[in-house]
Write a protein that holds these residues in place. Structure first.
Motif, PDB file in Angstrom:
ATOM      1  N   GLU A  64      45.320  34.680  39.050  1.00 25.31           N
ATOM      2  CA  GLU A  64      44.900  35.121  40.383  1.00 25.31           C
ATOM      3  C   GLU A  64      45.813  36.207  40.944  1.00 25.31           C
ATOM      4  OE1 GLU A  64      42.786  35.804  43.560  1.00 25.31           O
ATOM      5  OE2 GLU A  64      42.151  34.452  41.948  1.00 25.31           O
ATOM      6  N   ARG A  78      42.738  44.481  41.104  1.00 27.60           N
ATOM      7  CA  ARG A  78      41.640  44.891  41.977  1.00 27.60           C
ATOM      8  C   ARG A  78      42.101  45.956  42.954  1.00 27.60           C
ATOM      9  NH1 ARG A  78      39.061  38.880  43.106  1.00 27.60           N
ATOM     10  NH2 ARG A  78      37.814  38.774  41.178  1.00 27.60           N
ATOM     11  N   GLU A  87      39.424  42.061  34.951  1.00 29.63           N
ATOM     12  CA  GLU A  87      40.143  41.423  36.060  1.00 29.63           C
ATOM     13  C   GLU A  87      40.033  39.908  35.995  1.00 29.63           C
ATOM     14  OE1 GLU A  87      38.388  43.021  39.554  1.00 29.63           O
ATOM     15  OE2 GLU A  87      38.909  45.096  39.066  1.00 29.63           O
ATOM     16  N   GLU A  88      38.839  39.409  35.674  1.00 29.95           N
ATOM     17  CA  GLU A  88      38.605  37.967  35.687  1.00 29.95           C
ATOM     18  C   GLU A  88      39.419  37.224  34.639  1.00 29.95           C
ATOM     19  OE1 GLU A  88      36.920  36.206  37.893  1.00 29.95           O
ATOM     20  OE2 GLU A  88      36.672  38.098  38.974  1.00 29.95           O
ATOM     21  N   ARG A 108      45.219  39.343  39.101  1.00 31.95           N
ATOM     22  CA  ARG A 108      43.843  39.767  39.369  1.00 31.95           C
ATOM     23  C   ARG A 108      43.771  40.533  40.683  1.00 31.95           C
ATOM     24  NH1 ARG A 108      40.269  34.805  39.687  1.00 31.95           N
ATOM     25  NH2 ARG A 108      41.277  34.510  37.657  1.00 31.95           N
TER      26      ARG A 108
END
Length: 681
Positions: A398, A405, A393-394, A401
């Motif tokens: 954004e 999540r 995810e990182e 991401r």
């Protein structure tokens, strides 16, 4: 000479002669575009021209033959024309800058015309020849192996791109050099097509190796012993370590240079598309080679048998973990090096679809038909999402991401609920097991074996299961989620106890019922003691309670079986008026022998698989029977007449009884109807 230089009329005549002589020398080599330019210049425009020193013409006119001497012809190359083109580009750039704010009225009738010399056309032709030469080479991509050729080709691309930029952004050039612009544009397009093809080929074929995922132990071994294969994998010209995705630093630099040229020429989109297609193909090929991974749809997962899924899930776990630690970070680093500034969007496109596919597989497994054997594979997937996916995810921007999540949360929730439901299914399966067929020999019941092994393996996932029950259980609010898994485990154990107690009543023989409970109870205790995780959940108090229950069953067995036999070894009824009643003594021996034979015949077929329990039972029986039998023989054996009478009634010596006791609980279904033992004399 000084006079001529100062005389404007003479200077004008010399310039005119120079222009004329130049046109004669160049002849047919002048491009159509340049011919047009020359005519405009001769017609009296105020264009800038190639200036020639008048003195040079004077020398030619005064030659002995009265004719010009032709200078030796020097072959023109891209390199020889590059410096002149650079100077021209600088002049054109300055010209454009100087006239950028000039209005049409200020330009006047002659405008701000800028003449393009004819060598520009020659440069373009030579560059096209170079491209043609490389296009026809087989194998095609060889030019990059020559650093000088790389510099020459890429610098030529730079000059053509700069030329096109200036021509298209200079009004006078647009007005007067349409033919040259078309020619240069055609060459630029061909150059971009060439670079795009080369970029794609280099991306696909210049991977030095696509390394397997190396564990720490393998890495240590790799460092300690560099074999020939390792040596062969070192790129020429250095000992740098090549890691995924497997390009040498020199190749990465070249790929980045190609990107810079294509972006500078306005072909960045085509270059990115080539990169995206190439890297997606390479990544999927690598995952297949290194992890045996291939994409499967949700529908395909739903149609798979459990046997097929058991094979697919470990592959999925390995692939996700390797993508988290190696492949995805490698893709991001490569994008950063080749497309600095654009790496985020490119990485997203290369890997995002695969990440979503990972999550789709996880949810698809969770949606398959529930069964208890699926629990551990489902927990494996849950742990991979929990431990491996955050690193993935990182790597994304954004926006993506947050999307990932959310998808991971959804997948974990579905997997967690499935795991809890499977545990509930285990509980229900114990409740519903109402089989009325007793296990032969009082052995450990299959339900006990299955349940305890299941719980033992479950408790190897104790931390995960505690998290699953805490995070995804839909239990009543009053029940503490902190001990939700432990409470579930205790319920299962209580259900199993109750089920075994009910099954023990299927045995009509009470001693055998006790053996059954001892077998199952000992199996449960040993499994719990052998697993630190399940022992921690059940606790010492529970284990002590269960051990106490086992001792009770042991005592009941002793009383029901050997207590009756001991009754034959008592004194009651054998004496009258202090005299031995021989008929009663003979009957007592006969009854003892018959009862012992029956016990031996029956209980040799009974099963006690736990060696320690089997030994404890035999020792306890021997400790009770042998001293009593020995004492009975010592006191009453002498009253039987020696010989035939003794042989008829005294069937066993104490040692024989001890040997026969050691044959009990072997599960020997072929035992003879009468116990036999070697007589000891």
């Amino acid at each position: 000479m000084e006079k001529n230089d100062k005389d404007p009329d003479l200077h004008h005549d010399d310039d005119h002669n120079n222009d004329k002589s130049k046109e004669e020398e160049k002849g047919d080599t002048v491009s159509d575009d340049v011919d047009v330019d020359k005519k405009e210049n001769v017609d009296g425009s105020n264009a800038e021209t190639d200036h020639v020193d008048p003195g040079d013409n004077a020398d030619k006119v005064n030659s002995p033959l009265g004719q010009e001497e032709a200078p030796p012809e020097i072959p023109q190359t891209i390199e020889s024309l590059s410096e002149e083109l650079d100077q021209l580009l600088a002049s054109l750039s300055l010209h454009k800058e100087e006239h950028k704010d000039v209005t049409e009225e200020e330009k006047g009738e002659e405008g701000n015309y800028f003449q393009i010399p004819q060598f520009v056309g020659k440069f373009l032709d030579l560059f096209e020849d170079k491209l043609s030469k490389h296009d026809t080479v087989d194998p095609k991509t060889t030019w990059y192996q020559d650093p000088e050729e790389v510099s020459s080709l890429l610098e030529a691309v730079d000059r053509v791109s700069k030329l096109m930029e200036l021509l298209l952004n200079t009004k006078s050039c647009l007005d007067h050099h349409e033919s040259l612009i078309n020619h240069a544009g055609s060459i630029q397009q061909r150059a971009m097509a060439f670079l795009e093809d080369e970029f794609r080929v280099l991306l696909e074929e210049s991977v030095i190796k696509e390394p397997a995922v190396v564990t720490e132990d393998q890495q240590d071994h790799h460092n300690d012993s560099q074999d020939q294969d390792n040596v062969n994998n070192v790129p020429e010209g250095g000992d740098e370590k090549i890691e995924y995705p497997g390009y040498s630093e020199e190749m990465v630099v070249l790929l980045r240079k190609i990107v810079e040229r294509m972006k500078g020429a306005g072909y960045g989109c085509e270059c990115k598309e080539a990169y995206l297609v190439g890297r997606r193909n390479i990544l999927m090929r690598t995952l297949k080679q290194e992890c045996e991974f291939e994409k499967v749809s949700i529908d395909e997962v739903q149609k798979m048998s459990w046997g097929e899924l058991e094979t697919e899930i470990p592959i999925w776990n390995k692939t996700v973990k390797d993508c988290s630690s190696l492949f995805f970070p490698g893709e991001l680093k490569l994008a950063e090096k080749i497309f600095p500034g654009d790496e985020g969007s490119l990485f997203n496109i290369v890997t995002h679809g695969l990440a979503i596919q990972f999550l789709g597989f996880a949810e698809a497994v969770a949606m398959t038909r529930r069964s208890t054997e699926k629990l551990f594979k489902i927990l494996d997937i849950y742990e991979t999402l929990r431990d491996g996916f955050p690193a993935i995810e990182e790597l994304f921007t954004e926006e993506l991401r947050s999307e990932l999540r959310s998808e991971v949360t959804s997948a974990r929730s579905r997997l967690g609920e499935t795991a809890i439901n499977i545990f509930s299914d285990l509980e229900n399966s114990i409740k519903s097991d109402s089989s009325k067929t007793p296990v032969p020999g009082g052995a450990v019941h299959p339900l006990t074996r299955y349940t305890m092994n299941y719980l033992k393996y479950s408790c190897e996932y104790k931390g995960t299961l505690e998290q699953v029950f805490k995070s995804h259980s839909k239990m009543e609010e009053e029940e503490s989620t902190e001990r939700a898994f432990a409470n579930q485990l205790m319920r299962i154990m209580d259900l199993l106890d109750g089920n075994m107690e009910a099954k023990s009543k299927l045995y009509k023989d009470i001693p055998l019922s006790c053996i059954f409970m001892m077998n199952n109870g000992r199996y449960i205790v040993q499994k719990i003691k052998g697993s630190a995780e399940i022992h921690e959940v059940m606790g010492d108090t529970w284990c002590r309670k269960r051990s106490s229950e086992l001792r009770t069953y042991h005592k009941n067995y002793q009383r029901e079986t050997w207590g009756k036999l001991l009754g034959f070894l008592g004194h009651e009824g054998l004496m009258h008026n202090n005299k031995i009643v021989k008929p009663n003594l003979k009957e007592r021996f006969k009854s003892f022998n018959a009862t012992f034979d029956e016990i031996h015949k029956t209980q040799t077929t009974w099963v006690v698989n736990d060696e320690q329990l089997q030994s404890e039972l035999r020792v306890s029986i021997t400790a009770v029977m042998i001293p009593a039998y020995r004492a009975f023989m010592a006191r009453f054996g002498q009253y039987l007449d020696p010989g035939r009478q003794t042989e008829k009634y005294v069937k066993y010596q104490p040692e024989d009884i001890e040997d026969l006791i050691d044959q009990l609980f072997e599960g020997n279904t072929s035992s003879s109807s009468t116990a036999t033992a070697k007589r000891r004399t």
